[in-house]
Design a protein around this motif. Structure first.
Motif, PDB file in Angstrom:
ATOM      1  N   ALA A  60       0.837  -1.202   0.000  1.00  0.00           N
ATOM      2  CA  ALA A  60       0.000   0.000   0.000  1.00  0.00           C
ATOM      3  C   ALA A  60       0.876   1.258   0.000  1.00  0.00           C
ATOM      4  CB  ALA A  60      -0.896  -0.001   1.234  1.00  0.00           C
ATOM      5  N   PRO A  61       0.313   2.393  -0.375  1.00  0.00           N
ATOM      6  CA  PRO A  61       1.063   3.650  -0.242  1.00  0.00           C
ATOM      7  C   PRO A  61       1.464   3.883   1.214  1.00  0.00           C
ATOM      8  CG  PRO A  61      -0.891   3.975  -1.598  1.00  0.00           C
ATOM      9  CD  PRO A  61      -1.010   2.600  -0.994  1.00  0.00           C
ATOM     10  N   THR A  62       2.618   4.457   1.405  1.00  0.00           N
ATOM     11  CA  THR A  62       3.119   4.728   2.758  1.00  0.00           C
ATOM     12  C   THR A  62       2.286   5.797   3.453  1.00  0.00           C
ATOM     13  OG1 THR A  62       5.363   4.160   2.087  1.00  0.00           O
ATOM     14  CG2 THR A  62       5.135   5.500   4.077  1.00  0.00           C
ATOM     15  N   ILE A  63       1.996   5.552   4.723  1.00  0.00           N
ATOM     16  CA  ILE A  63       1.422   6.594   5.582  1.00  0.00           C
ATOM     17  C   ILE A  63       2.606   7.395   6.125  1.00  0.00           C
ATOM     18  CG2 ILE A  63       0.056   7.079   7.652  1.00  0.00           C
ATOM     19  CD1 ILE A  63      -1.364   4.383   7.181  1.00  0.00           C
ATOM     20  N   ASN A  64       2.819   8.586   5.573  1.00  0.00           N
ATOM     21  CA  ASN A  64       4.037   9.347   5.839  1.00  0.00           C
ATOM     22  C   ASN A  64       4.000  10.177   7.118  1.00  0.00           C
ATOM     23  OD1 ASN A  64       5.928   9.060   3.380  1.00  0.00           O
ATOM     24  ND2 ASN A  64       3.934   9.398   2.454  1.00  0.00           N
ATOM     25  N   TYR A  65       2.814  10.396   7.651  1.00  0.00           N
ATOM     26  CA  TYR A  65       2.689  11.197   8.869  1.00  0.00           C
ATOM     27  C   TYR A  65       2.352  10.304  10.054  1.00  0.00           C
ATOM     28  CZ  TYR A  65       2.513  15.054   5.570  1.00  0.00           C
ATOM     29  OH  TYR A  65       2.811  15.942   4.567  1.00  0.00           O
ATOM     30  N   GLY A  66       2.878  10.683  11.222  1.00  0.00           N
ATOM     31  CA  GLY A  66       2.642   9.899  12.419  1.00  0.00           C
ATOM     32  C   GLY A  66       2.426  10.793  13.620  1.00  0.00           C
ATOM     33  N   MET A  67       2.502  10.193  14.797  1.00  0.00           N
ATOM     34  CA  MET A  67       2.333  10.926  16.047  1.00  0.00           C
ATOM     35  C   MET A  67       3.719  11.402  16.496  1.00  0.00           C
ATOM     36  SD  MET A  67       1.946  11.902  19.182  1.00  0.00           S
ATOM     37  CE  MET A  67       2.857  10.711  20.148  1.00  0.00           C
ATOM     38  N   ALA A  68       4.026  12.668  16.230  1.00  0.00           N
ATOM     39  CA  ALA A  68       5.373  13.207  16.455  1.00  0.00           C
ATOM     40  C   ALA A  68       5.346  14.514  17.239  1.00  0.00           C
ATOM     41  CB  ALA A  68       6.075  13.418  15.109  1.00  0.00           C
ATOM     42  N   GLN A  69       4.369  14.668  18.111  1.00  0.00           N
ATOM     43  CA  GLN A  69       4.219  15.927  18.853  1.00  0.00           C
ATOM     44  C   GLN A  69       5.497  16.308  19.596  1.00  0.00           C
ATOM     45  OE1 GLN A  69       4.160  16.530  22.345  1.00  0.00           O
ATOM     46  NE2 GLN A  69       3.841  18.720  21.963  1.00  0.00           N
ATOM     47  N   HIS A  70       6.212  15.324  20.109  1.00  0.00           N
ATOM     48  CA  HIS A  70       7.396  15.596  20.914  1.00  0.00           C
ATOM     49  C   HIS A  70       8.554  16.167  20.094  1.00  0.00           C
ATOM     50  CE1 HIS A  70       7.135  11.471  19.539  1.00  0.00           C
ATOM     51  NE2 HIS A  70       8.429  11.307  19.649  1.00  0.00           N
ATOM     52  N   HIS A  71       8.429  16.185  18.761  1.00  0.00           N
ATOM     53  CA  HIS A  71       9.458  16.772  17.904  1.00  0.00           C
ATOM     54  C   HIS A  71       9.066  18.148  17.366  1.00  0.00           C
ATOM     55  CE1 HIS A  71      11.900  13.123  17.762  1.00  0.00           C
ATOM     56  NE2 HIS A  71      10.796  12.428  17.559  1.00  0.00           N
ATOM     57  N   MET A  72       7.950  18.690  17.805  1.00  0.00           N
ATOM     58  CA  MET A  72       7.406  19.888  17.185  1.00  0.00           C
ATOM     59  C   MET A  72       8.190  21.169  17.464  1.00  0.00           C
ATOM     60  SD  MET A  72       4.995  19.374  15.061  1.00  0.00           S
ATOM     61  CE  MET A  72       4.265  21.014  14.946  1.00  0.00           C
ATOM     62  N   ALA A  73       9.184  21.126  18.331  1.00  0.00           N
ATOM     63  CA  ALA A  73      10.033  22.297  18.540  1.00  0.00           C
ATOM     64  C   ALA A  73      11.141  22.391  17.490  1.00  0.00           C
ATOM     65  CB  ALA A  73      10.638  22.267  19.942  1.00  0.00           C
ATOM     66  N   PHE A  74      11.172  21.449  16.540  1.00  0.00           N
ATOM     67  CA  PHE A  74      12.168  21.430  15.477  1.00  0.00           C
ATOM     68  C   PHE A  74      11.472  21.669  14.141  1.00  0.00           C
ATOM     69  CE2 PHE A  74      13.748  18.859  18.939  1.00  0.00           C
ATOM     70  CZ  PHE A  74      15.084  19.238  19.059  1.00  0.00           C
ATOM     71  N   ALA A  75      11.989  22.594  13.372  1.00  0.00           N
ATOM     72  CA  ALA A  75      11.350  23.013  12.125  1.00  0.00           C
ATOM     73  C   ALA A  75      11.203  21.848  11.142  1.00  0.00           C
ATOM     74  CB  ALA A  75      12.164  24.129  11.472  1.00  0.00           C
ATOM     75  N   GLY A  76      10.063  21.787  10.493  1.00  0.00           N
ATOM     76  CA  GLY A  76       9.799  20.772   9.480  1.00  0.00           C
ATOM     77  C   GLY A  76       8.996  19.589   9.961  1.00  0.00           C
ATOM     78  N   THR A  77       8.953  19.369  11.267  1.00  0.00           N
ATOM     79  CA  THR A  77       8.175  18.256  11.810  1.00  0.00           C
ATOM     80  C   THR A  77       6.681  18.498  11.596  1.00  0.00           C
ATOM     81  OG1 THR A  77       9.825  17.743  13.506  1.00  0.00           O
ATOM     82  CG2 THR A  77       7.580  17.015  13.935  1.00  0.00           C
TER      83      THR A  77
END
Length: 246
Positions: A60-77
């Protein structure tokens, strides 16, 4: 065989001999000074492609987004709320189930996905328990949780493997995309370790994004070794899963 590059007639023909599908899932998040933001999606995507080369399995197509709230202080997340990811995975499974798929094998590249994805499986099983007919079968396979991969990382990097922006995952992403290799100095060589809470706490404690790792050690050649180990292990596990032996 890739779902996105197939016609509906080809999918109907596939379902005549197999009702299993592999779904790569990752995240879009920072991976330190030299790690690609797409690392956690790149790794399962490349591994899934390797499995496809060896067996007649639908990807199947990749699900590219996930649960990454803890990285949100870094640009691009980019992060999904846990509830969003639970619903997304549930909807993907139920959509495919309607067409006749019964076995859903998720190849995961991001630790933060584990709680919401397994919760989605619980939702699926709960709904199935109130309906007539067999329940679907779901498995989350974290590509890095393999004894051979762990042993190789220990042999190559020792304590420098770390816990985030690990050398092994950066190396595998470089194997997948050698044109994107970054040569960046690290200071200190091995990042400190420790617990994190929210995104601000993460950025405060680990300002370059690494936790316990030195991904400057990552090479394309090492990445190919991790890739082959992952393909072999996950293909064998998928076959066991489909057979109902485990």
């Amino acid at each position: 065989m890739q779902l996105a590059l197939s016609t509906w007639q080809e999918i109907e023909a596939y379902l005549e001999h197999s009702t299993g599908i592999i779904i790569p899932i990752g995240s879009t998040e920072q991976h330190g000074p030299n790690g690609l933001i797409g690392t956690d999606a790149i790794c399962p995507t490349r591994i899934s492609a390797g499995i496809e080369e060896q067996a007649d399995i639908l990807i199947a197509p990749t699900i590219n987004y996930g649960m990454a709230q803890h990285h949100m202080a870094f640009a691009g997340t980019v992060t999904l709320r846990p509830s969003t990811l639970i619903q997304l995975v549930t909807d993907v499974i139920t959509s495919l189930q309607q067409h006749g798929f019964t076995h859903f094998y998720f190849i995961n590249g991001h630790g933060g996905n584990i709680p919401p994805v397994t919760t989605a499986f619980c939702e699926i099983y709960h709904a199935a328990g109130k309906s007539v007919g067999p329940a679907p079968r779901c498995r989350l396979a974290n590509w890095w949780r393999n004894d051979h991969i762990t042993a190789l990382a220990a042999e190559l990097y020792g304590d420098a493997e770390g816990h985030h922006a690990t050398v092994s995952e950066v190396a595998l992403s470089y194997f997948a995309h050698p044109e994107a290799v970054k040569n960046v100095s690290m200071s200190p060589d091995i990042a400190p370790n420790g617990e994190i809470y929210d995104a601000a706490d993460y950025r405060l404690k680990f300002p370059d994004g690494r936790i316990g790792s030195n991904p400057a050690l990552a090479t394309v050649a090492d990445g190919e070794r991790f890739y082959q180990l992952a393909v072999d292990a996950l293909l064998a596990d998928y076959k066991t899963f489909i057979s109902g032996a485990s």
